[in-house]
Design a protein around this motif. Structure first.
Motif, mmCIF file in Angstrom:
data_model
loop_
_atom_site.group_PDB
_atom_site.id
_atom_site.type_symbol
_atom_site.label_atom_id
_atom_site.label_comp_id
_atom_site.label_asym_id
_atom_site.label_seq_id
_atom_site.Cartn_x
_atom_site.Cartn_y
_atom_site.Cartn_z
ATOM 1 N N ALA A 201 3.123 14.741 6.365
ATOM 2 C CA ALA A 201 2.693 13.403 5.814
ATOM 3 C C ALA A 201 1.576 13.477 7.234
ATOM 4 O O ALA A 201 2.316 13.528 8.066
ATOM 5 N N GLY A 202 0.677 12.762 7.178
ATOM 6 C CA GLY A 202 -0.346 12.235 8.120
ATOM 7 C C GLY A 202 -0.437 11.451 7.952
ATOM 8 O O GLY A 202 0.000 10.453 7.392
ATOM 9 N N PRO A 203 -1.617 11.110 9.337
ATOM 10 C CA PRO A 203 -1.758 9.630 9.268
ATOM 11 C C PRO A 203 -2.726 8.770 8.343
ATOM 12 O O PRO A 203 -3.577 10.076 7.296
ATOM 13 N N GLY A 204 -2.383 7.877 7.541
ATOM 14 C CA GLY A 204 -3.002 7.660 6.036
ATOM 15 C C GLY A 204 -2.227 8.011 5.035
ATOM 16 O O GLY A 204 -2.951 7.525 3.981
ATOM 17 N N SER A 205 -0.706 8.218 4.938
ATOM 18 C CA SER A 205 -0.330 8.680 4.195
ATOM 19 C C SER A 205 1.477 8.021 4.417
ATOM 20 O O SER A 205 2.135 8.603 3.920
ATOM 21 N N THR A 206 1.192 6.668 4.334
ATOM 22 C CA THR A 206 2.587 6.243 4.721
ATOM 23 C C THR A 206 3.359 6.141 3.208
ATOM 24 O O THR A 206 2.291 5.315 2.850
ATOM 25 N N THR A 207 3.988 6.511 2.940
ATOM 26 C CA THR A 207 4.952 6.350 1.441
ATOM 27 C C THR A 207 5.764 5.018 2.034
ATOM 28 O O THR A 207 6.607 4.564 3.047
ATOM 29 N N LEU A 208 6.910 4.665 0.880
ATOM 30 C CA LEU A 208 7.543 3.539 0.621
ATOM 31 C C LEU A 208 8.402 3.862 2.248
ATOM 32 O O LEU A 208 8.845 3.149 3.191
ATOM 33 N N PRO A 209 9.256 4.642 1.766
ATOM 34 C CA PRO A 209 10.460 5.255 2.781
ATOM 35 C C PRO A 209 9.726 5.888 4.201
ATOM 36 O O PRO A 209 10.758 5.721 4.895
ATOM 37 N N LEU A 210 8.932 6.281 4.439
ATOM 38 C CA LEU A 210 8.183 6.075 5.307
ATOM 39 C C LEU A 210 7.777 4.547 6.308
ATOM 40 O O LEU A 210 7.779 4.473 7.557
ATOM 41 N N TYR A 211 7.489 4.271 5.376
ATOM 42 C CA TYR A 211 7.208 2.357 5.548
ATOM 43 C C TYR A 211 8.857 1.635 6.258
ATOM 44 O O TYR A 211 8.456 1.762 7.180
ATOM 45 N N ILE A 212 9.960 2.119 5.489
ATOM 46 C CA ILE A 212 11.231 1.377 5.763
ATOM 47 C C ILE A 212 11.755 2.263 7.041
ATOM 48 O O ILE A 212 12.450 1.411 8.209
ATOM 49 N N GLY B 216 -0.692 26.447 9.461
ATOM 50 C CA GLY B 216 -0.970 28.324 9.901
ATOM 51 C C GLY B 216 -2.041 27.820 8.556
ATOM 52 O O GLY B 216 -3.297 28.152 8.910
ATOM 53 N N LEU B 217 -2.627 27.692 7.852
ATOM 54 C CA LEU B 217 -3.354 27.307 6.615
ATOM 55 C C LEU B 217 -4.518 26.502 7.281
ATOM 56 O O LEU B 217 -5.874 26.369 6.409
ATOM 57 N N GLY B 218 -4.360 25.573 8.140
ATOM 58 C CA GLY B 218 -5.022 24.403 8.605
ATOM 59 C C GLY B 218 -5.836 23.626 7.290
ATOM 60 O O GLY B 218 -6.495 22.788 7.697
ATOM 61 N N LEU B 219 -4.143 23.293 6.796
ATOM 62 C CA LEU B 219 -4.438 21.659 6.165
ATOM 63 C C LEU B 219 -4.060 20.914 6.670
ATOM 64 O O LEU B 219 -3.089 20.707 7.280
ATOM 65 N N LYS B 220 -5.232 20.043 6.047
ATOM 66 C CA LYS B 220 -4.893 18.319 6.919
ATOM 67 C C LYS B 220 -3.756 17.806 6.373
ATOM 68 O O LYS B 220 -3.817 17.933 5.165
ATOM 69 N N LEU B 221 -2.633 17.224 7.421
ATOM 70 C CA LEU B 221 -1.558 16.706 6.981
ATOM 71 C C LEU B 221 -2.021 15.508 5.922
ATOM 72 O O LEU B 221 -2.737 14.688 6.321
ATOM 73 N N GLY B 222 -1.543 14.995 4.500
ATOM 74 C CA GLY B 222 -1.498 14.079 4.294
ATOM 75 C C GLY B 222 -1.310 14.179 2.677
ATOM 76 O O GLY B 222 -0.409 14.097 2.170
ATOM 77 N N MET B 223 -1.900 13.072 1.881
ATOM 78 C CA MET B 223 -1.393 12.576 0.595
ATOM 79 C C MET B 223 -1.583 14.251 -0.461
ATOM 80 O O MET B 223 -0.217 14.482 -0.944
ATOM 81 N N ALA B 224 -2.383 14.788 -0.351
ATOM 82 C CA ALA B 224 -2.536 16.355 -1.077
ATOM 83 C C ALA B 224 -1.051 16.968 -0.918
ATOM 84 O O ALA B 224 -0.319 17.820 -1.413
ATOM 85 N N THR B 225 -0.642 17.333 0.637
ATOM 86 C CA THR B 225 0.743 18.009 1.079
ATOM 87 C C THR B 225 1.564 17.599 0.819
ATOM 88 O O THR B 225 2.926 18.395 0.493
ATOM 89 N N LYS C 57 1.489 -1.291 -0.146
ATOM 90 C CA LYS C 57 0.550 0.232 -0.017
ATOM 91 C C LYS C 57 1.396 1.729 -0.139
ATOM 92 O O LYS C 57 1.150 2.352 -0.533
ATOM 93 N N ALA C 58 1.606 0.884 0.656
ATOM 94 C CA ALA C 58 2.937 2.479 0.861
ATOM 95 C C ALA C 58 3.381 2.824 -0.415
ATOM 96 O O ALA C 58 3.529 3.589 -0.739
ATOM 97 N N PHE C 59 3.701 1.861 -1.351
ATOM 98 C CA PHE C 59 4.551 1.659 -2.690
ATOM 99 C C PHE C 59 3.882 2.367 -3.785
ATOM 100 O O PHE C 59 4.008 3.112 -3.846
ATOM 101 N N GLY C 60 2.063 1.562 -3.375
ATOM 102 C CA GLY C 60 1.070 2.653 -4.500
ATOM 103 C C GLY C 60 1.248 3.629 -4.152
ATOM 104 O O GLY C 60 1.385 4.594 -5.281
ATOM 105 N N LYS C 61 1.336 4.802 -2.604
ATOM 106 C CA LYS C 61 0.875 5.928 -2.780
ATOM 107 C C LYS C 61 2.381 6.023 -2.875
ATOM 108 O O LYS C 61 2.473 7.376 -3.669
ATOM 109 N N SER C 62 3.407 5.735 -2.992
ATOM 110 C CA SER C 62 4.673 6.528 -3.332
ATOM 111 C C SER C 62 4.842 6.532 -4.642
ATOM 112 O O SER C 62 4.930 7.705 -5.354
#
Lengths: 262, 297
Positions: A210-221, A124-133, A61-66
């Motif tokens: 990154a936020g919860p639910g946006s674990t990329t491969l390097p974060l997983y490793i 500061g913008l109040g953006l939720k951390l995740g795939m978009a950020t 899953k992390a690989f797919g996100k990456s």
């Protein structure tokens, strides 16, 4: 000029460097076939490869996100960077120096500073951390590399071709799409590939945005190796090196052929 | 021939993007470093120099000095190894094979390469195993989590960053100059120090910066193989942001790190624009070289 037969000091250093660079990878390769989990080699086994391919849903899953972030951010950065490179190479305008400086500074800013500043900015913008950020952050650090590579290609460009196109009545859009872009395609492609690689590799900046639910491969490793040895990662590294060789080598030949033809 | 100036149209999207997502965040960091810290993270309105004063404080100053020391030592070792190695590549009859050998290990993920060192040096690692097998050790020794290991792994990570620009400068060097110096009676060493090194100064400066800047801002390497006692400024920044939640302090340390690397970049711009040194174009070539080598091995 006669060449010495005895190995010189510099050659000795070079080969030592090669051994030094490869040694850790051979250790990973060795351990990836180890039957037991710890350090001691207890026998040949493919158990970690089996675990990697059939028991690591999170990892894939992390690989797919990456991959999706890499493709998205590389494409966006390539679009923005190519346009800007065309603009700054062909025209003089107010703010050109600013665009050029902004396209250089991110490359020399330590990653950690960029990561922290983006985190603070998103908070500061109040953006939720995740795939978009993550996508925004990766596009931002990718832009300068695309810009640089495309600019380099544009420098070798014979601008009389553009004038010829204009004399023959081509408008700006036609000149761009039918004359300029086809001639700088190798630069655009290598910029895009560089951006994909940088995005897939990035750990530090991603770690902050990154936020919860946006674990990329390097974060997983990172979370897997944080607390010591993890044999599945050994197998993964071997698969990654082999995969890179298989993917990059043909595309490099393709690019070379393409560059020679253009 | 007159034509409309489309430059701004082409460049505006990227200019706006970088203004919004690069310049603005950096500006906010500058502002935050002068604000009061919030109780639960974030900042509170009100001017304060506390975060800047804290930079001179005991622990932080110690980490800053350690970071500088580790960066200088690791950069020096890297350059000293990279010089002969890249000389050897430049003089070789098979340059592309030798470059290939330098680049291949870097097809592996950054973290995996750090992890490989954990697998070698860890208490259950390869080195411990080998030493026990040889009968040199009876109980596992800890090779990780000290300053020396951090330097070792940093050198490992950034060696190619130094080798590639050095190679591309040495390759352009006219080696007949060395022979001339030898014919005129200079020793090998004298010829290298007096003739080769001054002529490849541009490449050396590039190599130093390409290693010093990322090492100075290192985060993952000291975190994973260094442990608390080998923390560098990057780790302090991260802790201030994510754990202690003192954002103004994280901001002021970030600014300090940026200033120091910025000074490095200015020195670079200055040295490379001086007449004797290779021109800026060469530096850009070096940069291209590294970028392409990384992406397209």
């Amino acid at each position: 000029m006669s060449r010495r037969k005895v190995p010189s000091f510099s050659d000795a250093v070079f080969w030592t460097v090669v051994v030094f660079l490869f040694m850790p990878l051979f250790v990973l390769l060795l351990y990836s076939f180890n039957a037991s989990k710890g350090g001691t080699f207890t026998g040949f086994s493919l158990v970690w490869y089996e675990r990697l391919f059939f028991g690591s849903d999170q990892l894939w899953k992390a690989f797919g996100k990456s991959v999706s972030i890499a493709l998205g951010s590389a494409s966006l950065a390539t679009f923005l960077g190519t346009l800007a490179a065309v603009g700054t190479s062909r025209y003089k305008f107010f703010g050109k120096g600013y665009v050029q400086a902004m396209s250089f500074v991110p490359m020399i800013l330590p990653e950690i500073v960029m990561g922290v500043s983006l985190l603070v900015f998103f908070a500061g913008l109040g953006l939720k951390l995740g795939m978009a950020t993550i996508l925004i952050a990766h596009t931002t650090f990718n832009i300068p590399f695309v810009y640089l590579l495309v600019s380099a290609r544009l420098e070798e460009f014979d601008s009389s071709v553009i004038e010829a196109a204009r004399d023959l009545g081509a408008n700006e859009m036609q000149t761009l799409l039918k004359v300029i872009v086809p001639m700088i395609v190798p630069g655009i492609l290598s910029g895009w590939l560089t951006a994909v690689t940088l995005s897939l590799e990035d750990f530090v900046i991603t770690f902050f945005v990154a936020g919860p639910g946006s674990t990329t491969l390097p974060l997983y490793i990172y979370s897997a190796i944080r607390f010591g040895v993890s044999p599945v990662i050994n197998a993964l590294s071997v698969v990654m090196v082999v995969g890179t060789v298989l993917l990059v080598y043909p595309s490099r030949r393709f690019l070379k052929a393409f560059a020679a033809g253009a | 021939m007159r034509q409309r100036n489309y430059g701004p149209w082409y460049s505006a999207p990227q200019g706006l993007w970088l203004t919004l997502f690069f310049a603005a965040p950096l500006f906010i960091i500058i502002v935050y470093s002068f604000l009061k810290k919030g109780l639960y993270g974030g900042v509170e309105p009100g001017f304060s120099l506390a975060a800047w004063h804290a930079l001179g404080g005991g622990t932080l100053l110690a980490v800053a000095l350690r970071t500088l020391l580790v960066s200088l030592v690791a950069t020096s070792i890297t350059i000293l190894i990279a010089l002969p190695a890249s000389y050897s590549i430049a003089r070789s009859s098979n340059q592309s094979l030798r470059l290939f050998l330098i680049i291949v290990p870097f097809w592996t993920n950054f973290l995996v390469r750090v992890y490989a060192w954990i697998a070698i040096l860890g208490s259950e690692g390869f080195l411990n195993d080998a030493l026990r097998w040889l009968g040199i050790l009876s109980t596992p020794a800890q090779f990780l989590y000290n300053q020396g290991t951090v330097v070792l792994v940093l050198v490992y990570m950034y060696l190619p960053y130094a080798i590639l620009p050095l190679f591309s400068t040495i390759e352009k060097f006219d080696f007949t100059l060395l022979e001339a110096a030898r014919d005129l009676g200079a020793s090998r060493l004298t010829a290298i120090v007096r003739i080769l090194l001054p002529n490849i100064r541009g490449g050396i400066v590039t190599a130093v910066l390409f290693t010093f800047i990322p090492i100075f801002g290192a985060y993952a390497v000291p975190l994973l193989v260094g442990g608390k006692d080998a923390y560098m400024l990057g780790n302090i920044i991260a802790d201030q942001v994510t754990k202690t939640r003192n954002w103004p302090l994280a901001a002021s340390i970030s600014m300090a790190v940026t200033l120091i690397t910025g000074i490095g970049a200015l020195v670079y711009a200055y040295t490379s624009s001086r007449p004797a040194a290779p021109q800026v174009d060469d530096a850009e070539d070096d940069l291209d070289y590294i970028i392409q080598a990384e992406a397209l091995p």
